[in-house]
Scaffold this active site. Sequence first.
Site, PDB file in Angstrom:
ATOM      1  N   ARG A 142       0.988  -1.239   0.070  1.00  0.00           N
ATOM      2  CA  ARG A 142      -0.040  -0.159   0.088  1.00  0.00           C
ATOM      3  C   ARG A 142       0.903   1.436   0.025  1.00  0.00           C
ATOM      4  O   ARG A 142       1.972   1.373   0.558  1.00  0.00           O
ATOM      5  CB  ARG A 142      -0.844  -0.082   1.300  1.00  0.00           C
ATOM      6  CG  ARG A 142      -1.916  -1.118   1.219  1.00  0.00           C
ATOM      7  CD  ARG A 142      -2.591  -1.388   2.753  1.00  0.00           C
ATOM      8  NE  ARG A 142      -3.514  -2.411   2.876  1.00  0.00           N
ATOM      9  CZ  ARG A 142      -2.886  -3.492   3.442  1.00  0.00           C
ATOM     10  NH1 ARG A 142      -1.756  -3.769   3.810  1.00  0.00           N
ATOM     11  NH2 ARG A 142      -3.926  -4.569   3.509  1.00  0.00           N
ATOM     12  N   LYS A 166      -1.240  -3.222   8.204  1.00  0.00           N
ATOM     13  CA  LYS A 166      -2.373  -2.682   9.146  1.00  0.00           C
ATOM     14  C   LYS A 166      -2.190  -3.826  10.337  1.00  0.00           C
ATOM     15  O   LYS A 166      -1.937  -4.669  10.275  1.00  0.00           O
ATOM     16  CB  LYS A 166      -3.887  -3.245   8.045  1.00  0.00           C
ATOM     17  CG  LYS A 166      -3.967  -2.005   7.294  1.00  0.00           C
ATOM     18  CD  LYS A 166      -5.332  -2.252   6.432  1.00  0.00           C
ATOM     19  CE  LYS A 166      -5.712  -1.257   5.519  1.00  0.00           C
ATOM     20  NZ  LYS A 166      -7.133  -1.511   4.880  1.00  0.00           N
ATOM     21  N   HIS A 235      -3.050   2.467  -6.258  1.00  0.00           N
ATOM     22  CA  HIS A 235      -3.620   1.228  -5.511  1.00  0.00           C
ATOM     23  C   HIS A 235      -4.181   0.045  -7.051  1.00  0.00           C
ATOM     24  O   HIS A 235      -3.952  -0.836  -6.809  1.00  0.00           O
ATOM     25  CB  HIS A 235      -5.277   1.300  -5.082  1.00  0.00           C
ATOM     26  CG  HIS A 235      -5.137   0.474  -3.658  1.00  0.00           C
ATOM     27  ND1 HIS A 235      -4.343   0.605  -2.771  1.00  0.00           N
ATOM     28  CD2 HIS A 235      -6.117  -0.491  -3.437  1.00  0.00           C
ATOM     29  CE1 HIS A 235      -4.644  -0.384  -1.748  1.00  0.00           C
ATOM     30  NE2 HIS A 235      -5.633  -1.189  -2.175  1.00  0.00           N
ATOM     31  N   ARG A 238      -1.142  -2.033  -7.016  1.00  0.00           N
ATOM     32  CA  ARG A 238      -1.395  -3.324  -6.103  1.00  0.00           C
ATOM     33  C   ARG A 238      -2.312  -4.381  -6.717  1.00  0.00           C
ATOM     34  O   ARG A 238      -2.009  -5.352  -6.549  1.00  0.00           O
ATOM     35  CB  ARG A 238      -1.806  -2.700  -4.695  1.00  0.00           C
ATOM     36  CG  ARG A 238      -2.055  -3.465  -3.647  1.00  0.00           C
ATOM     37  CD  ARG A 238      -2.443  -3.003  -2.161  1.00  0.00           C
ATOM     38  NE  ARG A 238      -3.126  -3.889  -1.393  1.00  0.00           N
ATOM     39  CZ  ARG A 238      -2.356  -4.565  -0.233  1.00  0.00           C
ATOM     40  NH1 ARG A 238      -1.223  -4.710  -0.482  1.00  0.00           N
ATOM     41  NH2 ARG A 238      -3.251  -5.140   0.448  1.00  0.00           N
ATOM     42  N   HIS A 261      -3.098  -9.398   3.517  1.00  0.00           N
ATOM     43  CA  HIS A 261      -4.427  -9.442   3.913  1.00  0.00           C
ATOM     44  C   HIS A 261      -4.826 -10.457   5.022  1.00  0.00           C
ATOM     45  O   HIS A 261      -3.990 -11.446   5.235  1.00  0.00           O
ATOM     46  CB  HIS A 261      -5.251 -10.077   2.888  1.00  0.00           C
ATOM     47  CG  HIS A 261      -5.517  -9.131   1.465  1.00  0.00           C
ATOM     48  ND1 HIS A 261      -5.877  -9.498   0.226  1.00  0.00           N
ATOM     49  CD2 HIS A 261      -5.735  -7.793   1.520  1.00  0.00           C
ATOM     50  CE1 HIS A 261      -6.083  -8.418  -0.418  1.00  0.00           C
ATOM     51  NE2 HIS A 261      -5.741  -7.335   0.476  1.00  0.00           N
ATOM     52  N   TYR A 270      -9.674 -10.785  -6.593  1.00  0.00           N
ATOM     53  CA  TYR A 270      -8.645 -10.917  -7.507  1.00  0.00           C
ATOM     54  C   TYR A 270      -8.641 -12.053  -8.654  1.00  0.00           C
ATOM     55  O   TYR A 270      -8.447 -12.110  -9.710  1.00  0.00           O
ATOM     56  CB  TYR A 270      -7.081 -10.863  -7.150  1.00  0.00           C
ATOM     57  CG  TYR A 270      -6.873  -9.540  -6.521  1.00  0.00           C
ATOM     58  CD1 TYR A 270      -6.686  -8.279  -7.070  1.00  0.00           C
ATOM     59  CD2 TYR A 270      -6.700  -9.645  -5.005  1.00  0.00           C
ATOM     60  CE1 TYR A 270      -6.452  -6.944  -6.274  1.00  0.00           C
ATOM     61  CE2 TYR A 270      -6.731  -8.515  -4.443  1.00  0.00           C
ATOM     62  CZ  TYR A 270      -6.242  -7.123  -5.120  1.00  0.00           C
ATOM     63  OH  TYR A 270      -6.168  -6.154  -4.337  1.00  0.00           O
TER      64      TYR A 270
END
Length: 289
Positions: A142, A166, A235, A238, A261, A270
């Site tokens: 990111r 994250k 993005h 990505r 993730h 995806y």
Amino acid sequence: MLERFSAYLSGELGRSPHTVRGYLADARSLWAHLEARGYGPGDIDLPLIRSWLSRAREKGASRATVARRVASVRALTRFLHREGVLAVDPGPLLASPSQQRSLPTVLDEGQAAEALSRAPAQTPTDLRRHAVVELLYATGVRVAELCALDLSDVDRERRTVRVLGKGAKERTVPVGEPALDALDDWIVAGRPAMAGVHSGTALFLGARGGRLDVRRAREDVHAHLRAAGVDGAPHDLRHSAATHLLNGGADLRSVQEFLGHASPRSTQIYTHVSVERLRDTYRRAHPRA
């Protein structure tokens, strides 16, 4: 109370500054909703939360916004229960709305090759732009993760980058030789020209010598892609990295780890772009194709 809630979100839950700002804004909105009806934090229950969410929907809030509000109020009620403000935590009983997820924008491999094949001018800004775009596509990180990178996070010998994602979760992702070469050019010829007393160990720097901020990094990507005749956003690189990995034969679990993730559900979006690969396999393998 909000200051303690902010410290709880960042210190104990490891939420990003962006998430903390959003959760605090939601908490203030809920506070105002309570006060307008003569209630305080200790009165929060399921009907009051639902009336607050309904009010947001009446004002045109999207499903994504309502889902974020549900997540933020769950964190808030859990915190208030722990603090003794609420005798019972109503958060777990609150259902999150199902979201209609839009499909990601993906550059095809030809567009990605065109965007990345352009040799940059040798100015510090151009070297930075090229390195930023190469690294975003090579690692799928990111933009905020890229801006947080330090020089020591790049392991040239092992060809990896250490990323803090994250929830303060650390992951190590592989990086290809072209991206490493672009980083070398930036570190040797670009970064020293921008470095100053506030640079510290930051990998990417802004014009004033401090750590590159997310807004400027986005502008770098837009400028680089536009120059290559590609309409894309940070993005999208990505999304493209994940899609091209799947098209090349990577399994979903590996791509999940690559992207950082927490759940495979986030990665499954995806798989739709791998339809062409499926069609090719079908044409080659199915007897009635």
